[in-house]
Design an enzyme around this catalytic site. Structure first.
Site, PDB file in Angstrom:
ATOM      1  N   GLY A  52      45.855 -31.603  28.826  1.00 12.26           N
ATOM      2  CA  GLY A  52      46.133 -31.521  30.139  1.00 12.26           C
ATOM      3  C   GLY A  52      45.295 -30.429  30.914  1.00 12.26           C
ATOM      4  O   GLY A  52      44.727 -30.567  32.013  1.00 12.26           O
ATOM      5  N   SER A  53      44.457 -29.693  29.769  1.00 17.09           N
ATOM      6  CA  SER A  53      43.581 -28.644  30.241  1.00 17.09           C
ATOM      7  C   SER A  53      42.122 -29.369  30.230  1.00 17.09           C
ATOM      8  O   SER A  53      40.993 -28.460  30.412  1.00 17.09           O
ATOM      9  CB  SER A  53      43.725 -27.430  29.406  1.00 17.09           C
ATOM     10  OG  SER A  53      45.027 -26.701  29.644  1.00 17.09           O
ATOM     11  N   SER A 112      43.397 -22.906  29.240  1.00 19.64           N
ATOM     12  CA  SER A 112      44.629 -23.045  28.358  1.00 19.64           C
ATOM     13  C   SER A 112      45.435 -22.436  28.738  1.00 19.64           C
ATOM     14  O   SER A 112      45.649 -21.175  29.265  1.00 19.64           O
ATOM     15  CB  SER A 112      44.271 -22.434  26.813  1.00 19.64           C
ATOM     16  OG  SER A 112      45.107 -22.820  26.205  1.00 19.64           O
ATOM     17  N   THR A 125      48.405 -21.789  27.774  1.00 13.48           N
ATOM     18  CA  THR A 125      49.445 -21.038  26.844  1.00 13.48           C
ATOM     19  C   THR A 125      48.393 -19.957  25.997  1.00 13.48           C
ATOM     20  O   THR A 125      48.809 -18.876  25.775  1.00 13.48           O
ATOM     21  CB  THR A 125      49.777 -21.695  25.656  1.00 13.48           C
ATOM     22  OG1 THR A 125      48.563 -22.602  25.011  1.00 13.48           O
ATOM     23  CG2 THR A 125      50.944 -22.685  25.904  1.00 13.48           C
ATOM     24  N   PHE A 126      46.974 -20.345  26.252  1.00 13.08           N
ATOM     25  CA  PHE A 126      45.802 -19.724  25.366  1.00 13.08           C
ATOM     26  C   PHE A 126      46.287 -19.284  23.868  1.00 13.08           C
ATOM     27  O   PHE A 126      45.930 -18.340  23.358  1.00 13.08           O
ATOM     28  CB  PHE A 126      45.690 -18.086  26.051  1.00 13.08           C
ATOM     29  CG  PHE A 126      44.248 -17.893  26.055  1.00 13.08           C
ATOM     30  CD1 PHE A 126      43.451 -18.406  27.107  1.00 13.08           C
ATOM     31  CD2 PHE A 126      43.654 -16.958  25.089  1.00 13.08           C
ATOM     32  CE1 PHE A 126      42.116 -18.267  27.181  1.00 13.08           C
ATOM     33  CE2 PHE A 126      42.233 -17.047  25.439  1.00 13.08           C
ATOM     34  CZ  PHE A 126      41.229 -17.731  26.324  1.00 13.08           C
ATOM     35  N   THR A 127      47.099 -20.262  23.534  1.00 16.38           N
ATOM     36  CA  THR A 127      47.434 -20.394  21.975  1.00 16.38           C
ATOM     37  C   THR A 127      46.833 -21.567  21.120  1.00 16.38           C
ATOM     38  O   THR A 127      46.768 -21.517  20.079  1.00 16.38           O
ATOM     39  CB  THR A 127      49.015 -20.109  21.719  1.00 16.38           C
ATOM     40  OG1 THR A 127      49.452 -21.316  22.478  1.00 16.38           O
ATOM     41  CG2 THR A 127      49.456 -18.994  22.343  1.00 16.38           C
ATOM     42  N   THR A 128      46.385 -22.357  21.919  1.00 15.35           N
ATOM     43  CA  THR A 128      46.119 -23.781  21.358  1.00 15.35           C
ATOM     44  C   THR A 128      44.918 -23.448  20.594  1.00 15.35           C
ATOM     45  O   THR A 128      43.906 -23.072  20.859  1.00 15.35           O
ATOM     46  CB  THR A 128      45.779 -24.727  22.694  1.00 15.35           C
ATOM     47  OG1 THR A 128      46.808 -24.755  23.527  1.00 15.35           O
ATOM     48  CG2 THR A 128      45.288 -26.186  21.928  1.00 15.35           C
ATOM     49  N   ARG A 186      49.736 -31.355  31.800  1.00 21.85           N
ATOM     50  CA  ARG A 186      49.156 -32.607  31.915  1.00 21.85           C
ATOM     51  C   ARG A 186      49.351 -32.715  33.815  1.00 21.85           C
ATOM     52  O   ARG A 186      48.989 -33.744  33.971  1.00 21.85           O
ATOM     53  CB  ARG A 186      50.231 -33.870  31.289  1.00 21.85           C
ATOM     54  CG  ARG A 186      51.648 -33.529  31.618  1.00 21.85           C
ATOM     55  CD  ARG A 186      52.390 -34.638  30.441  1.00 21.85           C
ATOM     56  NE  ARG A 186      53.593 -34.424  30.277  1.00 21.85           N
ATOM     57  CZ  ARG A 186      54.314 -33.682  29.718  1.00 21.85           C
ATOM     58  NH1 ARG A 186      53.706 -32.771  28.979  1.00 21.85           N
ATOM     59  NH2 ARG A 186      55.892 -33.668  29.712  1.00 21.85           N
ATOM     60  N   GLN A 241      47.693 -39.466  29.166  1.00 21.13           N
ATOM     61  CA  GLN A 241      48.667 -38.436  28.763  1.00 21.13           C
ATOM     62  C   GLN A 241      49.707 -38.090  29.664  1.00 21.13           C
ATOM     63  O   GLN A 241      50.801 -38.072  29.349  1.00 21.13           O
ATOM     64  CB  GLN A 241      47.664 -37.195  28.838  1.00 21.13           C
ATOM     65  CG  GLN A 241      48.185 -35.972  28.186  1.00 21.13           C
ATOM     66  CD  GLN A 241      48.013 -34.562  28.496  1.00 21.13           C
ATOM     67  OE1 GLN A 241      46.999 -34.524  29.476  1.00 21.13           O
ATOM     68  NE2 GLN A 241      48.301 -33.527  27.939  1.00 21.13           N
ATOM     69  N   LYS A 256      51.454 -29.623  14.885  1.00 21.02           N
ATOM     70  CA  LYS A 256      50.741 -28.267  14.883  1.00 21.02           C
ATOM     71  C   LYS A 256      51.215 -27.524  13.873  1.00 21.02           C
ATOM     72  O   LYS A 256      50.585 -27.053  13.238  1.00 21.02           O
ATOM     73  CB  LYS A 256      51.208 -27.961  16.451  1.00 21.02           C
ATOM     74  CG  LYS A 256      50.462 -28.482  17.415  1.00 21.02           C
ATOM     75  CD  LYS A 256      50.684 -27.522  18.498  1.00 21.02           C
ATOM     76  CE  LYS A 256      50.223 -28.304  20.085  1.00 21.02           C
ATOM     77  NZ  LYS A 256      50.711 -27.478  21.008  1.00 21.02           N
TER      78      LYS A 256
HETATM   79  O1  F6P Z   1      48.836 -31.619  23.326  1.00 23.69           O
HETATM   80  C1  F6P Z   1      49.973 -30.788  23.688  1.00 23.69           C
HETATM   81  C2  F6P Z   1      49.700 -29.717  24.800  1.00 23.69           C
HETATM   82  O2  F6P Z   1      50.484 -28.791  24.775  1.00 23.69           O
HETATM   83  C3  F6P Z   1      49.512 -30.482  26.094  1.00 23.69           C
HETATM   84  O3  F6P Z   1      50.853 -30.682  26.827  1.00 23.69           O
HETATM   85  C4  F6P Z   1      48.707 -29.521  26.805  1.00 23.69           C
HETATM   86  O4  F6P Z   1      48.018 -30.132  28.041  1.00 23.69           O
HETATM   87  C5  F6P Z   1      47.670 -29.110  25.783  1.00 23.69           C
HETATM   88  O5  F6P Z   1      48.279 -29.228  24.481  1.00 23.69           O
HETATM   89  C6  F6P Z   1      46.971 -28.039  25.948  1.00 23.69           C
HETATM   90  O6  F6P Z   1      47.553 -26.874  25.878  1.00 23.69           O
HETATM   91  P1  F6P Z   1      47.084 -25.561  26.627  1.00 23.69           P
HETATM   92  O7  F6P Z   1      46.552 -25.729  27.907  1.00 23.69           O
HETATM   93  O8  F6P Z   1      48.267 -24.387  26.499  1.00 23.69           O
HETATM   94  O9  F6P Z   1      45.639 -25.371  25.700  1.00 23.69           O
END
Ligand code: F6P
Length: 604
Positions: free
Chosen positions: A206-207, A262, A264-267, A326, A408, A568
């Site tokens: 979604g980002s 991001s 969460t800034f954890t992806t 998303r 998505q 993950k």
């Molecule tokens: O794919 C899982 C997800 O959590 C999505 O819902 C979200 O858009 C994407 O990862 C990116 O997450 P973030 O914006 O926290 O990096």
């Protein structure tokens, strides 16, 4: 050579069987029926509970639709339904220039009435109202779902937990306007004094998908492309280093701003790519603090994470936990890259389009309400007619990335197996979405749509092209040529072609079965004036709300995404193992099954 110890762990436990898919062979729609309840299994401490009478499928409204399907719809063919003019004229609605023709759905006026009854039984209006007033309808994450607040007009009041979120929303948007104006005017320059011409937006899911869809749509819009001039906007989403190469190799870091997006800034993917681009900037300009300060900004809800990474708070454009990833394109997630490239005014028009559809969704009667109609038709096709796949065909290249975004929005939202109450659903939910612009799709997978499985289709057409061309000597303009297909395909799918029609064309008897089209394949047609920022906003909100309507009827939580977690978590284990074996010569641990261990062993 390293010594690695591999142990095979195997389980002979049978997989829980939750559903059986039943249906006669030969192309008739598949039906999903409840099978055995999920066996209690010590390895899954909280298995979903078995179906209960709380399910929407146990209501008289659901039963009425099943009976109607059996008695009225199953014996009918779209060819005959379309010939019923009062019915066909009735199955149409429009709002603010967006026309929805759903006469090619396998429905009658009565079907629609029964679907409206179902919507009331599912408390659709109540759920929509709860969403709009900021109730915490995402109960598994204890969050409100307020992406509509992102496009509310400046000055509106929307209180959540005692805070007027409209002031927060517009506070950030105003900052984005100021920042992007400064970059575009050359006032904000790079660390070496060069004017910033390029933007690389780093983000995934979604980002990334929403902003990319809008970017592609505006690339060829007359006003937006004029505003973009010779600027470049790119998206780095995949953690594949190949994606880094493709996005950076022809750009000058001194003229580039990196926007890290991001929630969460954890992806992991985004963090790894952000570090890689930080190195790319530093390798070119050195490690002075101005390099990150002038060339890296972020959109996130995690201020701690962004400052830990080294991005100072004045360079962070926040959003809030009540915005799902998303559903975040109308927040700073979309605003920053789109306004940097096309100017803030273009982004504002996008917000206005979405707002128009939001207001329509919240206020129009069900009979005239585009997102509700499309959502109910989705439920009908999936849960009653058994069509589990759905295709989206925008007849403009500018909407190239719209199907991926909708994929998505819809699949992450409605790919669920329990209701909000934790009951296992005993009806199919959550379509498989895919799509491709027309007419390209016609030369790729349309053969299957016409003669293989039945896949309900959405056709999106525009009255005017972003780039009108008239070739001398051609009977129609290039855009008319495109649109001729937008009109022809839905009828071909609905009507098909009978054996008699093939014979009348002089086809040989051996060929008849091969050239006969069964038809009876449903679609909707959406017609809009032109593809621009405003209509993209309308389409965005229309499809977001379609997904929400379906989820509300199915009583699932369309706003969480627990399904992406397990993979993950397992990746962490593999990542640790790769590190341990590659850099510390440690053997492959015992916790992988023999299949994973074998491949991992080969990889390492
Ligand atoms: O794919 C899982 C997800 O959590 C999505 O819902 C979200 O858009 C994407 O990862 C990116 O997450 P973030 O914006 O926290 O990096």
């Amino acid at each position: 050579p390293q010594t690695r110890r591999v142990r095979c762990t195997s389980s002979s436990r049978p997989l829980p069987r939750r559903w059986a898919v039943a249906g006669p062979a030969g192309g008739a729609p598949l039906r999903m029926v409840a099978a055995e309840p999920v066996p209690s299994d010590s390895s899954s401490p909280n298995p979903p509970t078995p179906p209960s009478t709380r399910l929407i499928s146990h209501t008289p409204e659901w039963a009425a639709l099943l009976a109607h399907k059996r008695d009225v719809i199953d014996p009918s063919h779209l060819r005959d339904l379309l010939a019923d003019e009062p019915r066909t004229m009735a199955l149409y609605a429009e709002h603010d220039g967006v026309s929805l023709d759903y006469a090619r759905q396998r429905v009658t006026i009565d079907t629609m009435r029964l679907l409206f009854d179902l919507a009331k039984a599912a408390n659709l209006p109540g759920k929509m109202a709860a969403m709009a007033r900021g109730d915490r309808i995402n109960s598994t994450e204890d969050r409100a779902v307020l992406h509509m607040a992102l496009r509310a007009a400046k000055g509106d009041t929307l209180m959540v937990d005692g805070v007027n979120v409209n002031a927060d929303v517009w506070g950030v948007l105003d900052r984005i306007r100021t920042f992007t104006d400064r970059v575009r005017s050359g006032e904000h320059r790079g660390a070496t004094g060069k004017v910033i011409k390029n933007v690389i937006a780093v983000g995934i899911g979604g980002s990334y998908l929403g902003p990319d869809f809008v970017h592609e749509a505006l690339k060829t819009d007359r006003d937006a492309s004029k505003a973009a001039g010779n600027r470049t906007l790119r998206f780095l989403s995949n953690v594949d280093p190949v994606d880094v190469l493709r996005n950076t190799r022809d750009l000058d870091p001194e003229e580039t701003v990196v926007v890290v997006i991001s929630k969460t800034f954890t992806t992991r993917e985004t963090k790894v790519n952000a570090k890689t681009l930080r190195d790319w900037l530093r390798n070119s300009m050195g490690r002075a603090p101005e390099v990150v300060a002038q060339h890296m900004v972020a959109c996130s809800t995690n201020m701690e994470g962004t400052s830990e990474f080294g991005i100072s708070p004045e360079n962070v454009f926040p959003f809030w936990d009540w915005v799902g990833g998303r559903f975040s394109v109308c927040s700073s997630v979309g605003a920053l890259p789109i306004a940097l490239q096309y100017g803030f005014d273009s982004f504002e028009r996008f917000l206005e389009g979405a707002r128009s559809m939001d207001q329509h969704w919240q206020t129009a009667s069900m009979e005239r309400n585009l997102p509700i109609l499309m959502g109910l038709l989705g439920v009908w096709n999936m849960s009653f007619l058994g069509y589990s796949t759905r295709a989206l065909h925008p007849y403009t290249e500018a909407l190239l990335k719209f199907p991926a975004h909708v994929q998505q929005v819809d699949m992450e939202s409605n790919g669920k197996h329990v209701t909000l109450d934790g009951d296992l659903v005993d009806y199919p939910v959550g379509e498989v979405d895919f799509g491709e612009p027309g007419t390209n799709g016609q030369h790729s997978f349309f053969q299957l749509l016409h003669m293989g499985q039945t896949v309900p289709c959405d056709f999106i057409g525009f009255m005017e092209s972003q780039n009108p061309i008239c070739e001398e000597g051609e009977p129609v303009s290039n855009h008319d040529e495109l649109v001729a297909n937008f009109f022809a395909q839905p009828d071909a799918l609905a009507n098909g072609k009978t054996a008699e029609e093939c014979r009348a064309e002089g086809r040989s008897e051996e060929l008849i079965p091969h050239v006969t089209f069964l038809g009876n394949r449903p679609s909707v047609s959406l017609l809009l004036p032109i593809c621009n920022a405003y209509s993209c906003g309308q389409l965005l909100a229309l499809y977001e709300h379609r997904t929400a309507v379906e989820g509300f009827i199915w009583n699932i939580n369309s706003f969480d995404q627990w399904g992406v977690e397990l993979g993950k978590v397992l990746a962490i284990k593999v990542r640790q193992q790769i590190n341990q074996t590659r850099y510390h010569n440690r053997p492959i641990k015992e916790s992988f099954n023999v299949s994973t261990a074998r491949l991992l062993d080969r990889f390492l």
